[in-house]
Design an enzyme around this catalytic site. Structure first.
Site, short mmCIF file in Angstrom:
data_model
loop_
_atom_site.label_atom_id
_atom_site.label_comp_id
_atom_site.label_asym_id
_atom_site.label_seq_id
_atom_site.Cartn_x
_atom_site.Cartn_y
_atom_site.Cartn_z
N SER A 49 27.61 43.82 42.91
CA SER A 49 26.98 42.12 43.43
C SER A 49 27.71 41.57 44.19
O SER A 49 27.21 40.85 44.99
CB SER A 49 27.01 41.28 42.09
OG SER A 49 26.62 42.31 40.41
N TYR A 138 28.14 49.88 34.82
CA TYR A 138 27.80 48.76 35.19
C TYR A 138 26.18 48.49 34.46
O TYR A 138 25.13 47.99 34.70
CB TYR A 138 26.49 48.25 36.83
CG TYR A 138 27.30 46.70 37.25
CD1 TYR A 138 27.63 45.37 36.49
CD2 TYR A 138 27.03 46.80 38.70
CE1 TYR A 138 27.76 44.48 36.80
CE2 TYR A 138 26.94 45.25 38.73
CZ TYR A 138 27.32 44.45 37.91
OH TYR A 138 27.81 42.86 38.46
N LYS A 166 31.18 48.70 32.76
CA LYS A 166 31.60 46.93 33.07
C LYS A 166 30.57 46.35 32.81
O LYS A 166 29.57 46.44 32.39
CB LYS A 166 31.54 46.91 34.72
CG LYS A 166 31.13 45.77 35.91
CD LYS A 166 31.28 45.64 37.18
CE LYS A 166 30.59 44.76 38.10
NZ LYS A 166 30.94 43.66 37.61
N GLY A 190 33.52 41.66 32.54
CA GLY A 190 33.07 41.25 33.79
C GLY A 190 32.36 39.58 34.53
O GLY A 190 32.82 39.37 35.56
N GLU A 193 35.29 33.78 34.10
CA GLU A 193 35.48 32.81 32.98
C GLU A 193 35.98 32.99 31.71
O GLU A 193 35.93 32.17 31.03
CB GLU A 193 34.67 31.83 33.40
CG GLU A 193 33.09 32.02 33.60
CD GLU A 193 32.45 33.24 35.04
OE1 GLU A 193 33.51 33.80 35.45
OE2 GLU A 193 31.62 32.91 35.50
O1 MN9 Z 1 31.57 41.29 39.21
C1 MN9 Z 1 31.11 39.31 39.05
N1 MN9 Z 1 29.64 39.32 38.96
C2 MN9 Z 1 28.99 38.67 39.47
C3 MN9 Z 1 31.26 40.21 38.69
O2 MN9 Z 1 28.85 38.22 40.41
C4 MN9 Z 1 27.36 38.63 38.45
C5 MN9 Z 1 32.24 38.26 38.28
O3 MN9 Z 1 33.42 38.23 38.81
C6 MN9 Z 1 31.45 36.57 38.75
O4 MN9 Z 1 31.28 36.85 40.42
C7 MN9 Z 1 32.53 35.29 38.40
C8 MN9 Z 1 32.05 34.44 38.57
O5 MN9 Z 1 30.67 34.25 38.07
O6 MN9 Z 1 32.67 35.55 36.65
#
Ligand code: MN9
Length: 295
Positions: A49, A138, A166, A190, A193
């Site tokens: 993503s 994923y 993941k 994943g 935060e």
């Molecule tokens: O791959 C990321 N997920 C998406 C992991 O972008 C859907 C996260 O690292 C987020 O970008 C991050 C911020 O919400 O936690």
């Protein structure tokens, strides 16, 4: 048997830098890889993503796999995200990743049509059985109508090719359940935060976008957690989350590109239909970048 140890740790969901004409900026990508390695990152998740993988052509996706393999030169564990709706295209990308020496492949569940479970497990088996590489599922329920459960995972993981999940979800009970499967697997937290809560529920590692520029901060959170310095770990997570909260206001990927550009890596914009980076975003991320660089 696969050695799971090399899959543990902090992995950057690598961003994809673009040139002004929206082509992939491979030079900046190499720099970004180097920057991540300098900050202690253990591995890369390429073309997910965060990497805007689904906005790239399959040829571009393969070219980014190659760029990262050549830039890391064996210094990090590499996972290629090959997920797409078209199974044969995913297999083609998986085989290419294998030829480049990648350590694993990963795919998001087929989306859009609301496929039944049998289609989803069939899709994963088709891809996993096409190469010698292990598969990391994923699990990103927000991306479609599918959320992995412990029972489904137990079925899927009867295929030895499957080694990890993941888990991009705030459902920490689900994460805990994935650590209770019939055999040991690697589970990645994943959402950056919630890294600390993921670790508390048993995550072996994390794959995330903010590690592209907060690798040191998150490595410290992980180490503090392992050492039992929970107050310190909470402090680190709070500091990171203050930054992530500000990023969410302006668009996560736009903010990340703005921060890294401030740090000296020319990331360009996100690909359409993502919106351009606004002036307010740049101004806010400049402050964050300056603070991070002074730490
Ligand atoms: O791959 C990321 N997920 C998406 C992991 O972008 C859907 C996260 O690292 C987020 O970008 C991050 C911020 O919400 O936690």
């Amino acid at each position: 048997m696969n050695d799971l140890n090399k899959f543990k740790g902090l992995f950057s969901a690598l961003l994809t830098p673009f040139n002004k004409d929206s082509s992939v900026n491979f030079e900046a990508m190499e720099k970004l890889v180097e920057f991540n390695l300098e900050n202690g990152i253990d591995g890369f998740y390429v073309g997910g993503s965060t990497g805007e993988g689904l906005l790239l052509t399959n040829e571009e996706r393969k070219a980014t796999f190659k760029c990262v393999a050549e830039a890391t030169k064996g210094r990090a564990t590499l996972i290629a995200h090959v997920g797409t709706l078209h199974t044969d295209a995913a297999i083609d990308m998986a085989k290419y990743a294998e030829s480049l020496g990648y350590d694993a492949i990963s795919a998001v569940a087929p989306y859009y049509y609301g496929f039944p479970l049998e289609s989803i497990t069939g899709y994963y088996n088709d891809i996993a059985n096409s190469t010698s590489l292990p598969m990391i599922v994923y699990n990103f329920p927000n991306s479609g109508k599918f959320a992995l459960t412990k029972d489904v995972a137990n079925e899927m993981f009867k295929n030895e090719k499957f080694i990890g999940i993941k888990h991009t979800s705030s459902d920490m009970f689900a994460l805990q359940q994935f650590k209770q499967l019939d055999r040991e697997i690697v589970v990645y937290n994943g959402f950056d935060e919630t890294l600390l809560s993921g670790l508390a529920m048993g995550a072996d590692g994390a794959i995330g976008s903010t590690y592209n520029f907060m690798g040191k901060k998150f490595k410290k959170i992980m180490n503090d957690f392992k050492a039992g310095n929970i107050d310190e770990a909470i402090k680190g997570q709070n500091e990171a989350d203050e930054i992530i909260t500000e990023m969410i206001k302006h668009g996560v990927f736009q903010s990340e590109k703005a921060i890294l550009s401030e740090m000296g890596i020319d990331m360009g914009e996100c690909r359409k239909p993502f919106l351009p980076i606004t002036d307010e975003c740049r101004a806010s991320m400049k402050k964050i970048a300056e603070k991070l660089m002074s730490e």
